[in-house]
Design a protein around this motif. Structure first.
Motif, PDB file in Angstrom:
ATOM      1  N   THR A 301       0.814  -1.166  -0.006  1.00 25.36           N
ATOM      2  CA  THR A 301      -0.098   0.095  -0.020  1.00 25.36           C
ATOM      3  C   THR A 301       0.851   1.015  -0.023  1.00 25.36           C
ATOM      4  N   SER A 302       2.230   0.994  -0.093  1.00 27.19           N
ATOM      5  CA  SER A 302       3.093   2.425  -0.161  1.00 27.19           C
ATOM      6  C   SER A 302       3.013   3.037  -1.226  1.00 27.19           C
ATOM      7  N   VAL A 303       3.148   4.264  -1.373  1.00 21.35           N
ATOM      8  CA  VAL A 303       3.417   5.194  -2.480  1.00 21.35           C
ATOM      9  C   VAL A 303       4.415   4.628  -3.388  1.00 21.35           C
ATOM     10  N   THR A 304       5.727   4.263  -2.759  1.00 24.51           N
ATOM     11  CA  THR A 304       6.762   3.918  -3.582  1.00 24.51           C
ATOM     12  C   THR A 304       6.478   2.548  -4.350  1.00 24.51           C
ATOM     13  N   TYR A 305       5.845   1.645  -3.899  1.00 26.93           N
ATOM     14  CA  TYR A 305       5.467   0.599  -4.297  1.00 26.93           C
ATOM     15  C   TYR A 305       4.764   0.447  -5.588  1.00 26.93           C
ATOM     16  N   ASN A 306       3.510   1.219  -5.287  1.00 25.97           N
ATOM     17  CA  ASN A 306       2.402   1.505  -6.399  1.00 25.97           C
ATOM     18  C   ASN A 306       3.022   2.547  -7.583  1.00 25.97           C
ATOM     19  N   ALA A 307       3.852   3.330  -7.305  1.00 26.07           N
ATOM     20  CA  ALA A 307       4.570   4.276  -8.505  1.00 26.07           C
ATOM     21  C   ALA A 307       5.216   3.445  -9.393  1.00 26.07           C
ATOM     22  N   SER A 308       6.135   2.778  -8.666  1.00 24.25           N
ATOM     23  CA  SER A 308       7.066   1.815  -9.148  1.00 24.25           C
ATOM     24  C   SER A 308       6.362   0.462 -10.093  1.00 24.25           C
ATOM     25  N   PHE A 309       5.314   0.110  -9.348  1.00 23.85           N
ATOM     26  CA  PHE A 309       4.401  -0.907 -10.168  1.00 23.85           C
ATOM     27  C   PHE A 309       4.003  -0.392 -11.346  1.00 23.85           C
ATOM     28  N   ALA A 310       3.295   0.951 -11.323  1.00 25.50           N
ATOM     29  CA  ALA A 310       2.734   1.478 -12.494  1.00 25.50           C
ATOM     30  C   ALA A 310       3.643   1.705 -13.562  1.00 25.50           C
ATOM     31  N   ILE A 311       4.827   2.271 -13.044  1.00 19.05           N
ATOM     32  CA  ILE A 311       5.936   2.584 -14.282  1.00 19.05           C
ATOM     33  C   ILE A 311       6.309   1.230 -14.865  1.00 19.05           C
ATOM     34  N   LEU A 312       6.275   0.316 -14.207  1.00 20.61           N
ATOM     35  CA  LEU A 312       6.915  -1.032 -14.973  1.00 20.61           C
ATOM     36  C   LEU A 312       5.719  -1.414 -15.647  1.00 20.61           C
ATOM     37  N   ILE A 313       4.507  -1.313 -15.309  1.00 22.34           N
ATOM     38  CA  ILE A 313       3.459  -1.849 -16.197  1.00 22.34           C
ATOM     39  C   ILE A 313       3.497  -1.083 -17.684  1.00 22.34           C
ATOM     40  N   ILE A 314       3.746   0.119 -17.251  1.00 22.99           N
ATOM     41  CA  ILE A 314       3.568   0.981 -18.721  1.00 22.99           C
ATOM     42  C   ILE A 314       4.649   0.725 -19.560  1.00 22.99           C
ATOM     43  N   LEU A 315       5.801   0.344 -18.791  1.00 25.87           N
ATOM     44  CA  LEU A 315       7.119  -0.105 -20.006  1.00 25.87           C
ATOM     45  C   LEU A 315       6.997  -1.318 -20.411  1.00 25.87           C
ATOM     46  N   PHE A 316       6.328  -2.310 -19.631  1.00 28.08           N
ATOM     47  CA  PHE A 316       6.246  -3.668 -20.080  1.00 28.08           C
ATOM     48  C   PHE A 316       5.067  -3.685 -21.102  1.00 28.08           C
ATOM     49  N   THR A 317       4.151  -2.599 -21.156  1.00 22.97           N
ATOM     50  CA  THR A 317       2.820  -2.677 -21.843  1.00 22.97           C
ATOM     51  C   THR A 317       3.508  -2.316 -23.320  1.00 22.97           C
ATOM     52  N   PHE A 318       4.268  -1.167 -23.377  1.00 19.43           N
ATOM     53  CA  PHE A 318       4.908  -1.108 -24.663  1.00 19.43           C
ATOM     54  C   PHE A 318       6.038  -2.088 -25.370  1.00 19.43           C
ATOM     55  N   LEU A 319       6.501  -2.815 -24.316  1.00 17.67           N
ATOM     56  CA  LEU A 319       7.679  -4.026 -24.946  1.00 17.67           C
ATOM     57  C   LEU A 319       6.642  -4.885 -25.273  1.00 17.67           C
ATOM     58  N   TYR A 320       5.778  -5.422 -24.633  1.00 19.93           N
ATOM     59  CA  TYR A 320       5.137  -6.522 -25.066  1.00 19.93           C
ATOM     60  C   TYR A 320       4.297  -6.437 -26.470  1.00 19.93           C
ATOM     61  N   THR A 321       3.694  -4.971 -26.410  1.00 19.56           N
ATOM     62  CA  THR A 321       3.297  -4.655 -27.830  1.00 19.56           C
ATOM     63  C   THR A 321       4.018  -4.700 -28.800  1.00 19.56           C
ATOM     64  N   ALA A 322       5.243  -4.032 -28.582  1.00 24.47           N
ATOM     65  CA  ALA A 322       6.198  -4.183 -29.738  1.00 24.47           C
ATOM     66  C   ALA A 322       6.512  -5.307 -30.160  1.00 24.47           C
ATOM     67  N   ILE A 323       6.601  -6.475 -29.128  1.00 22.05           N
ATOM     68  CA  ILE A 323       6.949  -7.830 -29.726  1.00 22.05           C
ATOM     69  C   ILE A 323       5.789  -8.457 -30.379  1.00 22.05           C
ATOM     70  N   SER A 324       4.492  -8.358 -29.815  1.00 21.70           N
ATOM     71  CA  SER A 324       3.328  -9.155 -30.356  1.00 21.70           C
ATOM     72  C   SER A 324       2.889  -8.478 -31.530  1.00 21.70           C
ATOM     73  N   VAL A 325       3.040  -7.054 -31.737  1.00 22.79           N
ATOM     74  CA  VAL A 325       2.223  -6.406 -33.083  1.00 22.79           C
ATOM     75  C   VAL A 325       3.455  -6.110 -33.917  1.00 22.79           C
ATOM     76  N   ASN A 326       3.493  -6.539 -35.074  1.00 22.22           N
ATOM     77  CA  ASN A 326       4.226  -6.094 -36.089  1.00 22.22           C
ATOM     78  C   ASN A 326       3.797  -5.514 -37.190  1.00 22.22           C
ATOM     79  N   PRO A 327       3.731  -4.261 -37.390  1.00 20.83           N
ATOM     80  CA  PRO A 327       3.201  -3.445 -38.478  1.00 20.83           C
ATOM     81  C   PRO A 327       4.035  -3.910 -39.663  1.00 20.83           C
ATOM     82  N   VAL A 328       5.322  -4.299 -39.787  1.00 20.25           N
ATOM     83  CA  VAL A 328       5.931  -4.457 -41.098  1.00 20.25           C
ATOM     84  C   VAL A 328       5.259  -5.943 -41.633  1.00 20.25           C
ATOM     85  N   GLN A 329       5.223  -6.840 -40.787  1.00 19.88           N
ATOM     86  CA  GLN A 329       4.281  -8.197 -41.316  1.00 19.88           C
ATOM     87  C   GLN A 329       3.047  -7.844 -41.904  1.00 19.88           C
ATOM     88  N   MET A 330       2.186  -6.867 -41.007  1.00 27.09           N
ATOM     89  CA  MET A 330       1.020  -6.513 -41.442  1.00 27.09           C
ATOM     90  C   MET A 330       0.787  -5.917 -42.860  1.00 27.09           C
TER      91      MET A 330
END
Length: 440
Positions: A301-330
């Motif tokens: 429930t700490s601010v540090t934990y939740n802020a870090s958790f949110a930042i990691l989710i945003i970064l991993f969302t971009f990373l996983y989307t870049a891996i799973s969605v291939n605009p060149v192939q489409m």
């Protein structure tokens, strides 16, 4: 209400659909009964009650409570999910797996075979760790060596049996079997959590009005999650006309639906795995874990934990989307089929256009995903019981919403195929990617 009764009657009148729903309920009943069968040689009264928070609490929630009960289904389908994620990443990074994926049905069978073998290996390894962590020595009533060997075999067999149940639900029932089993494990904890929260409120912590407000907020969060899961950005694609003989082909406009949340729940799972590292380190250094930065990361429930958790989710969302969605192939497939985006040249300009749109919709999607992930912590800080707070967001909410939408879509397909009205009064349930191993 009259329309709901009419729809239920229509569902019951379709023999195939009725049989599939009854089969699904039967298989789920078998799973729930098995989750209460304790491992042979274990005294349940001496089991540890530590599987209520952290990663153990997450696993216990997905297993429907069987993890903390030392059930024969204690590991559930999570080893299979882990193996599927590994294979999915290999199909992206390893050329030989990419080749198998493109070989059609034969390649799919080969990948499924490798996934099952890897599941057995992962289950055996996790079973040993589970017995050492969750089953204390005073709870074992037989020889420890014999108990370990037999329990590893039973836990591995239990996971494979649950996998078989999931496949049978997919073949003979309705919906994706593995996803439904996970959802049932999550939902099974909801009645007890509701009773505990109601008891807490009635004993002076806010009263019945507060309990009603909490449920209204939960309903709003579920509706918000549905919007994220269903949200798409449609890119128009025009196909050129082709005349073969006296027939005309093409000349129609279709759409490429790009999902706002293309990564599903994977960013939350990856981020949680990293956020559990401080807790693991703290278990080795108890003196340093109670103060400083390490203590803040261990406090959900700490601010540090939740802020870090949110930042990691945003970064991993971009990373996983870049891996799973291939605009060149489409763009290449679109060009080979004679399609083009109006106003954009085929080839590389189309790939850049699709990549630009994906980047634009991924950012709000990642922010919304991070918000949903930290909502349980916000609910706990607001005084909601920890068990009930888990339903306010996070992986459990997204999995539940996704599986329910996918199952309703399949039921609606059966109704429309037999010329009945769908489940919705206006329009159809939007199509979506099933919540399978790629999304859990």
């Amino acid at each position: 209400m009259k329309r709901l009764v009419s729809t239920l009657k229509n569902i019951w009148h379709i023999e195939d659909l009725r049989t599939r729903i009854l089969n699904t309920l039967l298989f789920l009943l078998i799973y729930r009964i098995g989750s209460y069968i304790v491992l042979p040689g274990v005294d349940p009264s001496h089991l540890k009650q530590s599987a209520q928070e952290g990663i153990l609490g997450l696993l216990n929630m997905f297993a429907g409570g069987s993890f903390s009960r030392a059930s024969v289904f204690a590991l559930g389908v999570m080893p299979y999910i882990s193996a599927s994620i590994v294979i999915q990443l290999l199909t992206i990074a390893v050329p030989s797996f990419q080749k198998m994926q493109k070989e059609g049905e034969s390649g799919r069978k080969q990948i499924n075979k490798i996934t099952r073998i890897l599941t057995v290996v992962i289950t055996a390894a996790q079973a040993i760790g589970y017995l050492k962590t969750m089953v204390p020595a005073n709870a074992v009533l037989v020889n420890s060596t014999l108990f370990t060997i037999s329990s590893v075999l039973i836990l591995t067999s239990g996971t494979m049996f649950v996998m078989w149940l999931g496949e049978k639900i997919t073949d003979k029932g309705i919906g994706n079997g593995i996803s439904i089993i996970i959802m049932v494990g999550i939902i099974a904890r909801l009645p007890l959590s509701l009773v505990q929260e109601l008891s807490t409120r009635l004993n002076g912590a806010g009263g019945i009005i507060t309990f009603i407000i909490e449920n209204v907020i939960l309903l709003g969060i579920v509706m918000f999650a549905i919007l994220i899961v269903q949200g798409t950005r449609k890119i128009p694609v025009q196909y050129a006309k082709r005349i073969v003989g006296d027939k005309q082909y093409g000349g129609v406009r279709q759409y490429i639906p790009l999902k706002v949340n293309a990564a599903g729940v994977m960013p939350i799972i990856f981020a949680q795995a990293i956020m559990f590292i401080p807790s693991t380190i703290g278990s080795f250094f108890p003196s340093a874990a109670d103060s400083g930065l390490l203590a803040q990361f261990r406090d959900f429930t700490s601010v540090t934990y939740n802020a870090s958790f949110a930042i990691l989710i945003i970064l991993f969302t971009f990373l996983y989307t870049a891996i799973s969605v291939n605009p060149v192939q489409m763009a290449d497939e679109m060009k080979r089929n004679g399609g083009f985006v109006p106003g954009v040249k085929p080839g590389r300009p189309t790939a850049e256009f699709i990549d630009q749109i994906v980047s634009r919709i991924t950012f709000p999607g990642s922010v919304f995903l991070a918000l949903i992930a930290i909502l349980p912590s916000i609910a706990m800080m607001a005084g909601v019981n920890s068990g009930f707070a888990h339903f306010f967001g996070g992986t459990s909410l997204l999995i539940t919403v996704g599986v329910v939408l996918d199952t309703l879509q399949q039921i609606e397909s059966h109704l429309l195929m037999r010329h009945y009205d769908g489940l919705m009064k206006t329009g159809r349930i939007q199509g979506r990617t099933p919540v399978t191993s790629s999304a859990v």
